[in-house]
Write a protein that holds these residues in place. Structure first.
Motif, PDB file in Angstrom:
ATOM      1  N   GLY A  87       4.470   6.219   6.634  1.00  0.00           N
ATOM      2  CA  GLY A  87       3.667   5.309   7.838  1.00  0.00           C
ATOM      3  C   GLY A  87       4.128   4.013   7.624  1.00  0.00           C
ATOM      4  N   ARG A  88       3.569   3.208   7.568  1.00  0.00           N
ATOM      5  CA  ARG A  88       3.582   1.335   7.396  1.00  0.00           C
ATOM      6  C   ARG A  88       4.079   0.522   6.123  1.00  0.00           C
ATOM      7  N   LEU A  89       4.498   0.411   5.828  1.00  0.00           N
ATOM      8  CA  LEU A  89       4.837   0.532   4.527  1.00  0.00           C
ATOM      9  C   LEU A  89       3.901  -1.155   3.713  1.00  0.00           C
ATOM     10  N   VAL A  90       2.931  -0.847   4.326  1.00  0.00           N
ATOM     11  CA  VAL A  90       1.595  -1.651   4.111  1.00  0.00           C
ATOM     12  C   VAL A  90       0.834  -1.149   3.083  1.00  0.00           C
ATOM     13  N   PRO A  91      -0.034  -2.266   1.997  1.00  0.00           N
ATOM     14  CA  PRO A  91      -0.814  -2.129   0.653  1.00  0.00           C
ATOM     15  C   PRO A  91      -2.098  -0.849   0.745  1.00  0.00           C
ATOM     16  N   VAL A  92      -2.515  -0.860   2.380  1.00  0.00           N
ATOM     17  CA  VAL A  92      -3.180   0.001   1.356  1.00  0.00           C
ATOM     18  C   VAL A  92      -3.136   1.121   1.785  1.00  0.00           C
ATOM     19  N   LYS A  93      -1.835   1.431   1.910  1.00  0.00           N
ATOM     20  CA  LYS A  93      -0.939   2.628   2.270  1.00  0.00           C
ATOM     21  C   LYS A  93      -0.775   3.224   0.950  1.00  0.00           C
ATOM     22  N   ARG A  94      -0.851   2.246  -0.416  1.00  0.00           N
ATOM     23  CA  ARG A  94      -0.797   2.845  -1.602  1.00  0.00           C
ATOM     24  C   ARG A  94       0.722   3.557  -2.181  1.00  0.00           C
ATOM     25  N   TYR A  95       1.802   3.032  -1.321  1.00  0.00           N
ATOM     26  CA  TYR A  95       3.165   4.365  -1.883  1.00  0.00           C
ATOM     27  C   TYR A  95       3.470   3.958  -3.168  1.00  0.00           C
ATOM     28  N   ASP A  96       3.618   2.808  -3.774  1.00  0.00           N
ATOM     29  CA  ASP A  96       2.835   2.546  -5.183  1.00  0.00           C
ATOM     30  C   ASP A  96       2.710   3.006  -5.451  1.00  0.00           C
ATOM     31  N   LEU A  97       1.267   4.048  -5.383  1.00  0.00           N
ATOM     32  CA  LEU A  97       0.398   5.194  -6.742  1.00  0.00           C
ATOM     33  C   LEU A  97       1.143   6.260  -6.140  1.00  0.00           C
ATOM     34  N   LEU A  98       1.916   6.341  -5.134  1.00  0.00           N
ATOM     35  CA  LEU A  98       2.490   7.487  -5.049  1.00  0.00           C
ATOM     36  C   LEU A  98       3.908   7.609  -5.315  1.00  0.00           C
ATOM     37  N   ILE A  99       4.672   6.527  -5.386  1.00  0.00           N
ATOM     38  CA  ILE A  99       5.978   6.187  -6.104  1.00  0.00           C
ATOM     39  C   ILE A  99       5.932   6.852  -7.658  1.00  0.00           C
ATOM     40  N   GLU A 100       4.588   6.707  -8.374  1.00  0.00           N
ATOM     41  CA  GLU A 100       4.541   6.625  -9.856  1.00  0.00           C
ATOM     42  C   GLU A 100       3.883   8.119 -10.028  1.00  0.00           C
TER      43      GLU A 100
END
Length: 421
Positions: A205-218
């Motif tokens: 998906g788009r690498l934008v804040p609402v997608k919360r990839y940071d949380l997924l990585i953590e």
């Protein structure tokens, strides 16, 4: 029957374009279909279009960006719509001329601003269906006020989830307009489904804040620590790319989590994995969830508004976890990583359950909706019964009054600010 889709820009990239192309292709099996693109900025579309579907642009920005009428603001396209700055007096005119002259039996708008054009400019002889690809609550009070005025002229309005359809019925009060859920469709896979043996978690998906990839990585960090032979692959591009790359480095995940860039089509990448994942705060639908399931992957997703809970059967074909809960996301991933048999069983179930999002079932739903509208026109009755309509009218009037008050207050504030410049 001839069906015409009115699309913002068929030459761009995005979920609405993808699902419109998918639905148009499915309709083309038994109908004449065209896509009318309000704008065009390149020679060919990014996505392959079925040759049975014709494509017609209205304003070619490569040659008409400086057209005198394109330098004047739009009057039909609502000013509160996100894309307003890309529309103009020229688009107003071209869209209006196109709708007035259409030989289509059904015209389907694909975003709020274009639905307003459809409602205001399409002739009565045409079945007018507006599509909502976001959600009503995602729109500003100012835009909702504009939509209330225009949408009453539509024959039907579709949302991508039942939850959002219920919100429209409760808050908008559109007498005589059939409001129905019509999910996005995903084409039948061309490759063999994943077998659940690959030690890979896939997200896209788009690498934008609402997608919360940071949380997924953590959330993936404990998975990598306990099972270092597993990988996380994230496909997509966007503003968060540099920050996410730094996070991967800071967590010591450089050998375990990878930003793969954009991939199209994604099917070839989904089947290389065994688990799909999304940690978004908000999903109007969840196209990537369906894509992953159609490739045989169980999906671990946040139970965010509105789509995931209508796609995933928690514990059967995937897992739903609370929004923003890193520990719950990590635990759900670990649960599937550790249990090979359960992961594979849920993948097989995901493949079966996701068939309801195949083109044929979705097109059949759309055709039933069109038939209902045509029957309503013949009988002169509304396309849907309205139980409890008096109570619903009072509730929707309350929401309308609130939005109108907010719109007036916002307009007054803008006027004051301009006066102090």
């Amino acid at each position: 029957m001839k069906i015409s889709f009115l699309l913002h820009n068929a030459y761009g990239i995005g979920g609405t374009i993808t699902t419109t192309f998918n639905l148009a292709q499915a309709f083309a099996e038994r109908h004449e279909v065209e896509i009318v693109s309000a704008l065009r900025h390149r020679e060919h579309p990014n996505f392959a279009l079925d040759p049975r579907v014709s494509l017609r642009p209205l304003v070619d920005l490569r040659h008409e960006k400086e057209h005198p009428l394109h330098l004047r603001p739009a009057r039909v396209f609502p000013a509160a719509e996100y894309r307003y700055g890309q529309y103009s007096e020229l688009t107003d005119r071209r869209i209006g001329e196109c709708l007035a002259a259409t030989d289509a039996d059904v015209v389907i708008g694909t975003r709020p601003g274009l639905n307003v054009h459809l409602a205001r400019q399409a002739p009565q002889r045409v079945v007018r269906i507006g599509q909502e690809h976001l959600t009503l609550d995602n729109h500003s009070p100012r835009l909702r006020t504009a939509l209330r005025r225009a949408y009453r002229r539509l024959d039907a309005l579709t949302t991508v989830t039942e939850a959002d359809a219920a919100v429209y019925r409760r808050k908008m009060r559109l007498p005589g307009v059939r409001v129905a859920a019509l999910p996005n469709s995903v084409p039948d896979p061309m490759l063999p489904a994943a077998d659940g043996t690959a030690k890979v978690v896939v997200a896209a998906g788009r690498l934008v804040p609402v997608k919360r990839y940071d949380l997924l990585i953590e959330a993936f960090a404990p998975v990598a620590a306990a099972h270092p032979d597993w990988q996380l692959r994230i496909y997509g591009k966007g503003e968060e790319q540099a920050r996410l790359r730094q996070l991967i480095h800071d967590l010591g995940l450089s050998d375990h989590a990878f930003l793969m860039g954009a991939a199209a089509p994604m099917e070839a990448e989904w089947v290389k994995g065994s688990i799909g994942a999304t940690a978004a705060n908000f999903e109007p639908f969840g196209m990537t969830i369906v894509e992953a399931m159609r490739c045989g992957l169980p999906v671990v997703s946040t139970d965010c508004p509105y789509g995931p809970g209508e796609i995933i059967d928690d514990g059967t074909d995937g897992r739903l976890v609370p929004v923003g809960d890193r520990e719950a996301m990590s635990a759900a991933l670990l649960e599937l990583v550790r249990d090979d048999e359960r992961r594979r069983r849920m993948g097989r179930t995901a493949l079966e359950n996701a068939r309801r999002f195949a083109p044929v079932p979705v097109v059949e739903q759309a055709e039933r909706l069109i038939d209902e509208v045509l029957a309503a026109r013949r009988t002169g009755r509304p396309a849907a019964a309205e139980p409890g309509r008096i109570q619903r009218a009072l509730v929707s009037q309350g929401f309308a009054a609130r939005d109108a008050a907010h719109t007036v207050a916002s307009g007054a504030l803008r006027t004051v600010r301009r006066g102090h410049r």
